[in-house]
Design a protein around this motif. Structure first.
Motif, PDB file in Angstrom:
ATOM      1  N   ARG A 169       0.825  -1.227   0.000  1.00 40.07           N
ATOM      2  CA  ARG A 169       0.000   0.000   0.000  1.00 40.07           C
ATOM      3  C   ARG A 169       0.847   1.260   0.000  1.00 40.07           C
ATOM      4  NH1 ARG A 169      -5.136  -1.676   1.117  1.00 40.07           N
ATOM      5  NH2 ARG A 169      -5.290  -3.736   2.055  1.00 40.07           N
ATOM      6  N   TYR A 170       1.894   1.229  -0.786  1.00 38.27           N
ATOM      7  CA  TYR A 170       2.714   2.436  -0.920  1.00 38.27           C
ATOM      8  C   TYR A 170       2.037   3.391  -1.899  1.00 38.27           C
ATOM      9  CZ  TYR A 170       6.624   0.076   1.420  1.00 38.27           C
ATOM     10  OH  TYR A 170       7.426  -0.560   2.322  1.00 38.27           O
ATOM     11  N   PRO A 171       2.115   4.690  -1.606  1.00 40.39           N
ATOM     12  CA  PRO A 171       1.457   5.657  -2.503  1.00 40.39           C
ATOM     13  C   PRO A 171       2.319   5.973  -3.728  1.00 40.39           C
ATOM     14  CG  PRO A 171       2.423   6.799  -0.635  1.00 40.39           C
ATOM     15  CD  PRO A 171       2.725   5.345  -0.442  1.00 40.39           C
ATOM     16  N   ILE A 172       2.571   4.959  -4.524  1.00 38.69           N
ATOM     17  CA  ILE A 172       3.375   5.161  -5.738  1.00 38.69           C
ATOM     18  C   ILE A 172       2.541   4.694  -6.924  1.00 38.69           C
ATOM     19  CG2 ILE A 172       5.491   4.516  -6.956  1.00 38.69           C
ATOM     20  CD1 ILE A 172       6.697   3.858  -4.162  1.00 38.69           C
ATOM     21  N   THR A 173       2.387   5.563  -7.911  1.00 40.67           N
ATOM     22  CA  THR A 173       1.599   5.206  -9.083  1.00 40.67           C
ATOM     23  C   THR A 173       2.523   4.620 -10.148  1.00 40.67           C
ATOM     24  OG1 THR A 173       0.202   7.097  -8.593  1.00 40.67           O
ATOM     25  CG2 THR A 173      -0.034   6.107 -10.783  1.00 40.67           C
ATOM     26  N   VAL A 174       2.124   3.471 -10.665  1.00 44.88           N
ATOM     27  CA  VAL A 174       2.959   2.786 -11.643  1.00 44.88           C
ATOM     28  C   VAL A 174       2.454   3.080 -13.052  1.00 44.88           C
ATOM     29  CG1 VAL A 174       3.800   0.541 -12.415  1.00 44.88           C
ATOM     30  CG2 VAL A 174       3.448   0.970  -9.974  1.00 44.88           C
ATOM     31  N   LEU A 175       3.342   3.559 -13.911  1.00 44.06           N
ATOM     32  CA  LEU A 175       2.930   3.940 -15.264  1.00 44.06           C
ATOM     33  C   LEU A 175       3.895   3.430 -16.319  1.00 44.06           C
ATOM     34  CD1 LEU A 175       2.085   7.708 -14.584  1.00 44.06           C
ATOM     35  CD2 LEU A 175       0.427   5.894 -15.077  1.00 44.06           C
ATOM     36  N   HIS A 176       3.340   3.007 -17.429  1.00 47.82           N
ATOM     37  CA  HIS A 176       4.172   2.700 -18.591  1.00 47.82           C
ATOM     38  C   HIS A 176       4.508   4.025 -19.277  1.00 47.82           C
ATOM     39  CE1 HIS A 176       5.255   1.269 -22.634  1.00 47.82           C
ATOM     40  NE2 HIS A 176       5.548   0.110 -22.050  1.00 47.82           N
ATOM     41  N   ILE A 177       5.667   4.071 -19.888  1.00 45.54           N
ATOM     42  CA  ILE A 177       6.111   5.330 -20.495  1.00 45.54           C
ATOM     43  C   ILE A 177       5.133   5.837 -21.562  1.00 45.54           C
ATOM     44  CG2 ILE A 177       7.620   4.194 -22.196  1.00 45.54           C
ATOM     45  CD1 ILE A 177       9.592   6.575 -21.699  1.00 45.54           C
ATOM     46  N   ALA A 178       4.430   4.927 -22.224  1.00 46.43           N
ATOM     47  CA  ALA A 178       3.446   5.358 -23.223  1.00 46.43           C
ATOM     48  C   ALA A 178       2.331   6.162 -22.554  1.00 46.43           C
ATOM     49  CB  ALA A 178       2.860   4.146 -23.943  1.00 46.43           C
ATOM     50  N   GLN A 179       1.951   5.727 -21.352  1.00 42.80           N
ATOM     51  CA  GLN A 179       0.909   6.462 -20.624  1.00 42.80           C
ATOM     52  C   GLN A 179       1.408   7.852 -20.228  1.00 42.80           C
ATOM     53  OE1 GLN A 179       0.656   2.989 -17.785  1.00 42.80           O
ATOM     54  NE2 GLN A 179      -1.508   3.582 -17.831  1.00 42.80           N
ATOM     55  N   VAL A 180       2.669   7.893 -19.824  1.00 39.07           N
ATOM     56  CA  VAL A 180       3.227   9.183 -19.399  1.00 39.07           C
ATOM     57  C   VAL A 180       3.278  10.141 -20.577  1.00 39.07           C
ATOM     58  CG1 VAL A 180       5.263  10.338 -18.441  1.00 39.07           C
ATOM     59  CG2 VAL A 180       4.607   8.056 -17.625  1.00 39.07           C
ATOM     60  N   LEU A 181       3.694   9.629 -21.716  1.00 38.00           N
ATOM     61  CA  LEU A 181       3.855  10.501 -22.881  1.00 38.00           C
ATOM     62  C   LEU A 181       2.501  10.947 -23.445  1.00 38.00           C
ATOM     63  CD1 LEU A 181       6.851   8.672 -24.603  1.00 38.00           C
ATOM     64  CD2 LEU A 181       6.913  10.789 -23.275  1.00 38.00           C
ATOM     65  N   MET A 182       1.452  10.225 -23.092  1.00 41.41           N
ATOM     66  CA  MET A 182       0.119  10.630 -23.533  1.00 41.41           C
ATOM     67  C   MET A 182      -0.623  11.414 -22.458  1.00 41.41           C
ATOM     68  SD  MET A 182      -0.203   9.977 -26.617  1.00 41.41           S
ATOM     69  CE  MET A 182      -1.949  10.309 -26.876  1.00 41.41           C
ATOM     70  N   ALA A 183       0.028  11.598 -21.316  1.00 40.17           N
ATOM     71  CA  ALA A 183      -0.652  12.315 -20.222  1.00 40.17           C
ATOM     72  C   ALA A 183      -0.611  13.815 -20.496  1.00 40.17           C
ATOM     73  CB  ALA A 183       0.037  12.000 -18.905  1.00 40.17           C
ATOM     74  N   ASP A 184      -1.701  14.496 -20.149  1.00 33.29           N
ATOM     75  CA  ASP A 184      -1.644  15.969 -20.273  1.00 33.29           C
ATOM     76  C   ASP A 184      -2.501  16.640 -19.213  1.00 33.29           C
ATOM     77  OD1 ASP A 184      -4.137  15.341 -21.285  1.00 33.29           O
ATOM     78  OD2 ASP A 184      -3.496  15.590 -23.366  1.00 33.29           O
TER      79      ASP A 184
END
Ligand code: SF4
Lengths: 225, 242, 467
Positions: free
Chosen positions: B227-242
Motif C-alpha cells: 500500500r505504498y502511494p506510488i503510481t505505476v505507469l508505462h512510459i506510453a501512458q506518461v507521454l500521452m498524459a496531459d
C-alpha cells in the motif's frame, strides 16, 4: 617426472576433435595492444612520480635517497622498528649498508645461502626488518619484482614484520607488461619470483581492510639514484 | 510519407494492460504513423523460450513470423523491450531452416521497441506531455542490457513537463520478474522486487515509470501489497498524459 | 567438500537463505562496495572493452590448443624439476596427493585457498588419513574452524559472516578473549597460523595460472599466505584445474591485469608468486620437492561440449557480485561449490544435469553477468541453452511440462488465444494455488479488465476509447 599423461591428453585431443595434440598451436592474434600504450612515452622522472603516488595510495612508505645515503636511510628505519635485521646478499646492501647497520645495532645478518635452510629461516623469523633489492619496479601498480634465489632468500621479505625493498630509480618501468617482457627474456628463471604490490592485507572480515596478515605488517620502498 | 507501423501489442498488454497498448497506439498516431494491428497475433513466445521450452514455443514463433511479416508495413513496433528481444532472437530458433531463418532476420530488422523507434527512427520527441511529480525510472534489463536501448526512454521523459526524474539505489538491478522465474522461485523473485520497491520509495518517488509491462506488473504487485502511494505507469501512458 | 555443498533441496535452501538477514545485509553491502571498486578500477585502466576482448581471446586460444599447451607445460615443469601428475578425476587426484604425503611421512599441511582442492574433497581425505590440514586464508580458516562452514563466494569465502560471528568462533575454538575489531581478530589468527606455517611439512596450493612456455605455476594472494605456503614447508603440492594455463608471460600480463580488478577492484593483488620448479641448488628456503597434480574431473567433457567457453573462466567472482539473485541467497543458496552465474553455466555440464540442472532456475535472465565477465564468458546464453536442454530432455516435472505445452498450444493458434484471453479475466476466481500462490505470497495480482486491447482496437473506429 611426468605421470599419467597419455590418456589424459588424448581425452582432450578427442574433445577438440583430433587424435593427438598438434605440433604447433594456432596463432594467437591479439585484437588490441592497449597494454603497451600505458605511459609508453613517459620520461623516467614521470614514471617515478607515478610509482611513488600509487605506492603511497596503498599505504606503502616511500623514501628516496642517493646510493651513498642508503645506509643512513636504513639506519633511520631500523631505529624506529628495532632489530635484528636480515639483509639480502646483494652488492647494494652488503658493503656500507651492512657495516653501518652493524655499527648502529648489534644484530644484522646477511642471508647466507650456503648455511642452509634452518639457520637462515630462524634468523629471518627473529628479524624485525628484512631488506632486499628489487629487479625492477612498475609505476602503474606500485609493484616491485623480487627474484628470490641465492642470496635473496624468499623469507627475507616474508617473515619479518617490516619489509624494506630497495629500488634503483632507473629500473622503474610503466607496468606489468614490461616485467613480463623481462621474465620472457630470461634464459633460466629463478625458482621463485615474487611481485609485491603492497603490504600483506585482508578484507575477509566484513570487507574491512586490515593491513598485515601473514606477511609483513609494514612495507617500505627506498628508491636510490 | 507517414511511416506505416504494424503494432505488436504483446499478450500481457493485450489482456492485462490494454490501456498501455492503446496509449502506445495513440502516441504513434500522434507522431504521424499509420498504425495497423493484425488480430491474428498472439504472444512472442518468450516465457516458454526462457524456461527452456523451445519446441513448445515453435508454433507461436512461426505464427508471429507469418502474421507480422504479412502486413505491408515499414516497421513493427512494440511497447516492450523484452518481447522485441525475443523477436530479434527468432533466427536462433530456426537453425535447420535457412528459409525461415531469413524471414526471421527480416522481421528482426524491422522490429523496434517503442521509445527506440520514436527517438532513433522517427527522430522525434513528444510534445505536450505533462505529469507533475517525482518519478523513478526503472530501466528494464532486456531493454537496456540486451537491446542496448538506454537513452531513448530518458530522453523522452526529460521532455515531460512537470516531471522530476530521481535516481535511486540499485536502479539498474533486475526487478526479479524474469517471466516464469517469478512463479517458479517466487520467494526469491519477490525478494528482488521488494528491494527495488523499497529503494524507489526511499527516493521519494510519486511515480514508477518503466517501458516494460512485465516488470511493472511485478513491481506494482509489491507496491499494492504494501500500500505504498506510488503510481505505476508505462512510459506510453506518461507521454500521452496531459 | 565436493561440488555439492548442501543436502537440502533447492526451495528449502532458498527459504533458509532468504530468512538470514545477517547474510543478506553482508552480501548486499559487499556487492555494492566491490562493484563500485571494480568499476572505478576499470575506469582508471580505460578501454575495458579492449581488455576483456583480449583476455577472452587469450583464454579461448588456450582452450582451442589445450592438449598442446598442457603437454608443453608438463614437459617444461618437469625439466625445471617438478613432478607432474595427470589425474582424470577427483579420486585419482586425491590418490596422487595421498601417496606423495604417505611416502614423505607428512604429518601437517598448510593450505592456501584453492577451489579445485575443494572440488575434489581433498581436506576430508587428508584428515581421514591422519594429517592435520590448516587452511591459511583468513576467511577459509574461520570457515574451517566454524565446523567446516561452506564458502559463500569464491574470492571472499566468508562474506556471509559478520565480525561478531568471527569473534564467537575464535573465542569458542581458539580461546580468543579480545573484541570483534577486524584488526584484532586478524592479529590473533596471524599468531596462530604463523606457528602452523613453520611446523608444516607440506604446503598445498592451487594454481591461478600456469605458464606453458616455462612450466611456471602462479599464485595470487593479498594476505601473503600464498608466499608462505610456498616458502616454509619442504614439500609443495600444487593442484590445478587442467584449463588454468596461459601460453607465455605476455598473456599472464593481460590475465593478471583483469583478474585483480574484477575480483577486488585492485590493480594487482599484494603478492603474485611465480614458481618454477623446486628450490634451486643455491637456494636456502623454498620446497625441496614440487609436485603438480593436474585435474580433469569433468573438464574434458565441458571442453568437448557446446559450453567449452565457460572454461575461459578465471574465477574472479565478479559475475556473482553482479548477480541480483546471488545478492539475496549468497553462494549457499546454490548448494554448489561454484555459485552464481558461473555456477549455473558450468556445474550442470561439469557434474551433470541429473544433480545440478535445477540450479539453472536461479536466474531471471537479466544479462548483468555477461556484461561484466572480464573474459567474455557468454553466461546468459549458456544459462538459456542449459534450460533448453533440460526441458528437451524432459527433466522438469510433469506438471510444468503440461502447463507449458498447453500454453504453447494456446499462443500457437490465433483462435485458441482469442478464446483463452477472453476467459483470462476469470482467473481472479481461480484458487491461489500452484504458480499463482508463488506470485501472490508477496504480490497483488493485477485485475484483468473486460475489454482486451484487441477489442478496443477493433471497436475504436466506432467509439474510440477504452471503457
Ligand atoms: S565467469 Fe567470468 S565473471 Fe564469472 S567468475 Fe568466471 S571469469 Fe569471473
Amino acid at each position: 617426472m611426468i605421470t599419467g599423461k597419455e590418456l589424459f591428453i588424448s581425452r582432450i585431443s578427442h574433445g577438440l576433435g583430433r587424435a593427438a595434440p598438434p605440433d604447433t598451436p594456432t596463432r594467437l592474434v591479439y585484437p588490441h595492444q592497449m597494454q603497451r600504450r600505458y605511459q609508453a612515452h613517459a620520461a623516467k622522472r614521470e614514471l617515478r612520480d607515478i610509482f611513488i603516488a600509487n605506492a603511497r595510495a596503498v599505504g606503502i612508505d616511500v623514501r628516496e635517497c642517493s646510493e651513498r645515503d642508503l645506509a643512513v636511510a636504513l639506519v633511520e628505519i631500523v631505529r624506529k622498528t628495532g632489530g635484528p635485521v636480515v639483509l639480502a646478499d646483494d652488492p647494494l646492501l652488503t658493503g656500507d649498508v651492512a657495516r653501518c647497520l652493524v655499527e648502529a645495532f648489534t644484530e644484522c645478518h646477511i642471508w647466507d645461502a650456503g648455511a642452509g635452510r634452518e639457520e637462515n629461516m630462524a634468523l629471518a623469523e627473529k628479524a624485525k626488518v628484512g631488506v632486499a633489492r628489487a629487479e625492477m619496479a612498475l609505476a602503474e601498480s606500485a609493484t616491485t619484482l623480487l627474484s628470490c634465489h641465492g642470496g635473496n632468500g624468499r623469507s627475507i621479505t616474508l617473515l619479518p614484520e617490516n619489509s624494506v625493498i630497495v629500488i634503483r630509480a632507473e629500473t622503474i618501468l610503466p607496468r606489468l607488461t614490461q616485467a613480463m617482457d623481462w621474465l620472457h627474456q630470461q634464459k633460466t628463471l629463478p625458482a621463485s619470483v615474487n611481485f609485491v604490490s603492497g603490504p600483506s592485507s585482508t578484507a575477509d572480515i566484513e570487507l574491512v581492510r586490515v593491513q598485515g596478515v601473514h606477511g609483513p605488517l609494514e612495507l617500505v620502498y627506498i628508491i636510490v639514484e | 510519407m507517414s511511416p506505416r507501423v504494424s503494432f505488436f501489442a504483446t499478450c500481457l498488454a493485450d489482456t492485462v494492460f490494454p490501456h498501455i497498448a492503446a496509449d502506445a497506439v495513440r502516441l504513434l498516431e500522434k507522431l504521424g504513423c499509420r498504425v495497423t494491428f493484425n488480430p491474428r497475433q498472439t504472444c512472442c513466445g518468450q516465457p516458454l523460450a526462457n524456461a527452456g521450452f523451445h519446441a513448445e514455443a515453435a508454433a507461436a514463433i512461426r505464427l508471429q513470423l507469418e502474421v507480422l511479416l504479412t502486413d505491408p508495413t515499414d516497421y513493427v513496433v512494440c511497447p516492450s523491450g523484452s518481447c522485441v528481444l525475443q523477436i530479434k532472437e527468432y533466427p536462433k530458433f530456426f537453425k535447420n531452416r535457412p528459409d525461415l531463418q531469413d524471414k526471421a532476420r527480416q522481421l528482426g530488422d524491422k522490429t523496434y521497441e517503442l521509445t527506440d523507434f520514436i527517438v532513433n527512427v522517427l527522430g522525434r520527441t513528444v510534445p505536450g506531455a505533462r505529469l507533475d511529480g517525482r518519478a523513478a525510472y526503472h530501466p528494464s534489463c532486456h531493454l537496456t542490457r540486451l537491446l542496448g536501448v538506454t537513452k531513448p526512454p530518458l530522453a523522452l521523459l526529460e521532455q515531460v513537463a512537470g516531471l522530476e526524474l530521481v535516481d535511486f539505489k540499485g536502479q539498474d538491478k533486475c526487478c526479479g520478474f524474469g517471466g516464469t522465474f517469478a512463479v517458479k522461485l517466487g520467494a526469491l523473485s519477490s525478494a528482488m522486487a521488494v528491494e527495488k520497491v523499497e529503494n524507489i520509495r526511499a527516493a521519494g518517488a510519486h511515480y514508477l515509470i518503466g517501458a516494460d509491462a512485465g516488470c511493472l506488473m511485478n513491481l506494482q504487485g509489491i507496491i499494492r501489497r504494501k500500500r505504498y502511494p506510488i503510481t505505476v505507469l508505462h512510459i506510453a501512458q506518461v507521454l500521452m498524459a496531459d | 567438500m565436493s561440488i555439492k555443498t548442501s543436502p537440502l533441496p533447492l526451495k528449502e535452501r532458498l527459504r533458509k537463505e532468504l530468512a538470514n538477514p545477517v547474510m543478506r545485509t553482508a552480501i548486499a553491502n559487499a556487492q555494492d562496495l566491490l562493484n563500485a571498486k571494480r568499476d572505478a578500477a576499470f575506469a582508471e585502466l580505460g578501454d575495458f572493452a579492449k581488455w576483456r576482448e583480449t583476455a577472452g581471446a587469450i583464454r579461448s586460444h588456450v582452450l582451442e590448443n589445450l592438449d598442446f599447451y598442457l603437454s608443453r607445460f608438463a614437459e617444461r615443469a618437469a625439466a625445471a624439476g617438478a613432478h607432474v601428475y595427470f589425474a582424470g578425476d577427483a579420486a585419482a587426484a586425491t590418490a596422487y596427493g595421498l601417496q606423495i604425503l604417505r611416502d614423505k611421512k607428512a604429518a601437517k599441511a598448510v593450505k592456501s585457498k584453492s577451489m579445485v582442492t575443494e572440488e575434489i574433497g581433498l581436506n576430508r581425505l587428508l584428515e581421514e588419513a591422519g594429517l592435520e590440514v590448516v587452511e591459511t586464508d583468513l576467511g577459509e580458516y574461520l570457515l574451517q574452524i566454524d565446523d567446516l562452514d561452506k564458502p559463500s563466494h569464491i574470492v571472499v569465502p566468508a562474506l556471509h559472516k559478520d565480525r561478531e560471528r568471527f569473534r564467537e568462533v575464535l573465542a569458542a575454538k581458539k580461546g580468543y578473549t579480545g573484541d570483534s575489531v577486524p584488526e584484532n581478530l586478524t592479529r590473533f589468527v596471524r599468531q596462530l597460523i604463523r606457528k602452523d606455517f613453520l611446523e608444516a611439512d607440506v604446503g598445498i596450493t592451487g594454481c591461478n595460472f600456469a605458464v606453458a612456455e616455462t612450466g611456471t605455476v602462479t599464485l595470487v594472494t593479498n594476505e601473503g599466505n600464498g608466499r608462505f605456503v610456498t616458502t616454509a614447508p619442504k614439500i609443495q603440492l600444487v593442484f590445478m584445474g587442467m584449463e588454468r594455463l596461459v601460453p607465455t608471460f605476455a598473456e599472464l600480463d593481460i590475465i593478471f591485469s583483469v583478474l585483480a580488478r574484477s575480483a577486488v577492484g585492485a590493480k594487482l593483488t599484494s603478492y603474485m608468486s611465480l614458481i618454477t620448479g623446486p628450490r634451486g641448488p643455491q637456494d636456502a628456503d623454498g620446497p625441496e620437492e614440487l609436485h603438480i597434480i593436474i585435474v580433469d574431473n569433468g573438464r574434458s567433457r565441458v571442453l568437448a561440449s557446446e559450453f567449452r567457453e565457460v572454461l575461459r573462466c578465471i574465477r574472479c567472482g565478479t559475475c556473482m557480485l553482479e548477480c541480483p539473485a546471488y545478492r539475496h541467497i549468497s553462494g549457499h543458496g546454490y548448494g554448489t561449490l561454484y555459485p552464481g552465474p558461473l555456477g549455473l553455466a558450468l556445474v550442470p555440464v561439469l557434474a551433470g544435469y541429473e544433480d545440478y540442472g535445477e540450479i539453472t532456475k536461479i536466474c531471471s535472465l537479466c544479462g548483468a553477468c555477461s556484461q561484466v565477465c572480464p573474459v567474455e564468458v557468454p553466461l546468459y546464453e549458456f544459462i538459456f541453452e542449459h534450460r533448453r536442454i533440460i526441458a528437451e530432455e524432459q527433466r522438469l516435472g510433469a506438471g510444468e511440462n503440461f502447463l507449458m505445452g498447453l500454453y504453447g498450444a494456446v499462443i500457437g493458434n490465433s483462435k485458441l488465444y482469442g478464446m483463452a484471453t477472453r476467459l483470462a479475466r476469470f482467473s481472479a476466481l481461480a484458487p491461489r494455488a500452484g504458480p499463482l500462490a508463488q506470485w501472490t505470497a508477496a504480490r497483488e495480482l493485477p485485475a484483468i479488465p473486460k475489454t482486451r486491447f484487441r477489442d478496443w482496437f477493433a471497436a475504436r473506429g466506432k467509439k474510440g476509447n477504452l471503457p
